[in-house]
Design a protein around this motif. Structure first.
Motif, PDB file in Angstrom:
ATOM      1  N   THR A 164       0.847  -1.187   0.000  1.00 54.58           N
ATOM      2  CA  THR A 164       0.000   0.000   0.000  1.00 54.58           C
ATOM      3  C   THR A 164       0.882   1.237   0.000  1.00 54.58           C
ATOM      4  OG1 THR A 164      -0.176  -0.128   2.420  1.00 54.58           O
ATOM      5  CG2 THR A 164      -1.968  -1.082   1.131  1.00 54.58           C
ATOM      6  N   ARG A 165       0.419   2.244  -0.723  1.00 56.65           N
ATOM      7  CA  ARG A 165       1.107   3.536  -0.815  1.00 56.65           C
ATOM      8  C   ARG A 165       0.187   4.613  -0.264  1.00 56.65           C
ATOM      9  NH1 ARG A 165       3.102   4.574  -6.843  1.00 56.65           N
ATOM     10  NH2 ARG A 165       3.445   6.587  -5.867  1.00 56.65           N
ATOM     11  N   SER A 190      -9.263  -4.246  -8.104  1.00 53.82           N
ATOM     12  CA  SER A 190     -10.563  -3.584  -8.038  1.00 53.82           C
ATOM     13  C   SER A 190     -11.279  -4.043  -6.779  1.00 53.82           C
ATOM     14  CB  SER A 190     -11.400  -3.903  -9.281  1.00 53.82           C
ATOM     15  OG  SER A 190     -11.631  -5.282  -9.377  1.00 53.82           O
ATOM     16  N   GLY A 191     -12.049  -3.144  -6.185  1.00 60.69           N
ATOM     17  CA  GLY A 191     -12.807  -3.466  -4.996  1.00 60.69           C
ATOM     18  C   GLY A 191     -12.059  -3.293  -3.692  1.00 60.69           C
ATOM     19  N   LEU A 192     -10.783  -2.988  -3.749  1.00 63.41           N
ATOM     20  CA  LEU A 192      -9.993  -2.793  -2.536  1.00 63.41           C
ATOM     21  C   LEU A 192      -9.750  -1.295  -2.393  1.00 63.41           C
ATOM     22  CD1 LEU A 192      -6.999  -5.020  -1.535  1.00 63.41           C
ATOM     23  CD2 LEU A 192      -7.191  -2.672  -0.830  1.00 63.41           C
ATOM     24  N   GLN A 193     -10.607  -0.648  -1.627  1.00 63.73           N
ATOM     25  CA  GLN A 193     -10.529   0.797  -1.426  1.00 63.73           C
ATOM     26  C   GLN A 193      -9.858   1.091  -0.098  1.00 63.73           C
ATOM     27  OE1 GLN A 193     -11.498   2.960  -3.785  1.00 63.73           O
ATOM     28  NE2 GLN A 193     -12.022   1.215  -5.040  1.00 63.73           N
ATOM     29  N   LEU A 194      -8.851   1.954  -0.106  1.00 69.35           N
ATOM     30  CA  LEU A 194      -8.147   2.308   1.121  1.00 69.35           C
ATOM     31  C   LEU A 194      -8.805   3.501   1.799  1.00 69.35           C
ATOM     32  CD1 LEU A 194      -4.433   1.980  -0.023  1.00 69.35           C
ATOM     33  CD2 LEU A 194      -5.898   0.276   1.032  1.00 69.35           C
ATOM     34  N   GLU A 195      -8.832   3.455   3.127  1.00 72.47           N
ATOM     35  CA  GLU A 195      -9.339   4.566   3.929  1.00 72.47           C
ATOM     36  C   GLU A 195      -8.333   5.716   3.896  1.00 72.47           C
ATOM     37  OE1 GLU A 195     -12.283   4.706   5.514  1.00 72.47           O
ATOM     38  OE2 GLU A 195     -12.797   2.737   4.745  1.00 72.47           O
ATOM     39  N   PRO A 196      -8.750   6.938   4.217  1.00 76.72           N
ATOM     40  CA  PRO A 196      -7.806   8.062   4.235  1.00 76.72           C
ATOM     41  C   PRO A 196      -6.756   7.942   5.335  1.00 76.72           C
ATOM     42  CG  PRO A 196     -10.083   8.841   4.500  1.00 76.72           C
ATOM     43  CD  PRO A 196     -10.124   7.362   4.425  1.00 76.72           C
ATOM     44  N   GLN A 207     -10.205  -3.688   8.022  1.00 77.21           N
ATOM     45  CA  GLN A 207     -11.031  -4.059   6.870  1.00 77.21           C
ATOM     46  C   GLN A 207     -10.541  -5.384   6.301  1.00 77.21           C
ATOM     47  OE1 GLN A 207     -10.394  -0.620   4.319  1.00 77.21           O
ATOM     48  NE2 GLN A 207     -12.509  -0.031   4.638  1.00 77.21           N
ATOM     49  N   VAL A 208     -11.483  -6.181   5.813  1.00 84.32           N
ATOM     50  CA  VAL A 208     -11.155  -7.443   5.156  1.00 84.32           C
ATOM     51  C   VAL A 208     -11.677  -7.371   3.727  1.00 84.32           C
ATOM     52  CG1 VAL A 208     -11.543  -9.940   5.136  1.00 84.32           C
ATOM     53  CG2 VAL A 208     -11.293  -8.727   7.316  1.00 84.32           C
ATOM     54  N   PHE A 209     -10.825  -7.712   2.784  1.00 80.28           N
ATOM     55  CA  PHE A 209     -11.193  -7.741   1.360  1.00 80.28           C
ATOM     56  C   PHE A 209     -11.037  -9.177   0.870  1.00 80.28           C
ATOM     57  CE2 PHE A 209      -9.767  -3.457   2.227  1.00 80.28           C
ATOM     58  CZ  PHE A 209     -10.774  -2.698   1.666  1.00 80.28           C
ATOM     59  N   LEU A 210     -12.126  -9.759   0.386  1.00 81.44           N
ATOM     60  CA  LEU A 210     -12.101 -11.128  -0.100  1.00 81.44           C
ATOM     61  C   LEU A 210     -11.556 -11.171  -1.519  1.00 81.44           C
ATOM     62  CD1 LEU A 210     -15.545 -12.351   1.261  1.00 81.44           C
ATOM     63  CD2 LEU A 210     -13.283 -12.536   2.336  1.00 81.44           C
ATOM     64  N   ASN A 211     -10.674 -12.109  -1.766  1.00 81.83           N
ATOM     65  CA  ASN A 211     -10.026 -12.279  -3.065  1.00 81.83           C
ATOM     66  C   ASN A 211     -11.021 -12.869  -4.063  1.00 81.83           C
ATOM     67  OD1 ASN A 211      -8.470 -13.085  -5.252  1.00 81.83           O
ATOM     68  ND2 ASN A 211      -6.914 -14.083  -4.030  1.00 81.83           N
ATOM     69  N   ARG A 212     -11.226 -12.176  -5.161  1.00 81.18           N
ATOM     70  CA  ARG A 212     -12.107 -12.652  -6.230  1.00 81.18           C
ATOM     71  C   ARG A 212     -11.315 -13.088  -7.453  1.00 81.18           C
ATOM     72  NH1 ARG A 212     -15.875 -13.693  -2.922  1.00 81.18           N
ATOM     73  NH2 ARG A 212     -16.993 -11.940  -2.096  1.00 81.18           N
TER      74      ARG A 212
END
Length: 132
Positions: free
Chosen positions: A47-48, A71-77, A116-121
């Motif tokens: 992450t950057r 796609s679908g992995l949105q980072l918080e501020p 946050q959890v992002f499921l791999n698609r």
């Protein structure tokens, strides 16, 4: 200059091989490894902060990497302080867990940190997308 390098320890001197580089003032805010495309080779996720993004680099098993479309992995501020890769839902694919710092600067300020959890698609390289 900021970036990620691969260090090899064969021979008399360590050898630094750049994986990715960019101009900037802030380093990466998280780094983890997992096999996102299921080919048996280690892939990198990082992450950057500037730009605020998550990047997956698909490894070829020989030290080369290709950037994947995310796609679908949105980072918080808020700045994330850690990133982990685990199979959260038991489907055999690595999922991404991001943990964020709180922006609070005093004891009485609201605590707005998060996990946050992002499921791999599935993963696809940009080169594969360009061929379509």
């Amino acid at each position: 200059m900021v970036g990620i390098d691969r260090i090899t320890l064969t021979g008399r001197e360590p050898k630094r091989i750049p994986i990715v580089r960019w101009v900037g003032q802030r380093g990466i805010t998280g780094l983890a490894v997992g096999d996102f495309d299921g080919d048996g080779n280690a892939d990198i996720i990082y992450t950057r902060y500037d730009p605020r993004e998550a990047v997956i680099l698909l490894g070829d098993g020989k030290g080369g990497f290709t950037r994947s479309t995310v796609s679908g992995l949105q980072l918080e501020p808020n700045t994330n302080y850690d990133i982990k890769v685990a199979d959260v839902n038991g489907d055999g694919r690595p999922d991404v867990i991001l943990m964020y710092e709180s922006a609070a600067t005093t004891v009485f300020a609201a605590r707005d940190g998060a996990i946050q959890v992002f499921l791999n698609r599935g993963a696809t390289s940009e080169a594969m997308e360009a061929k379509k």
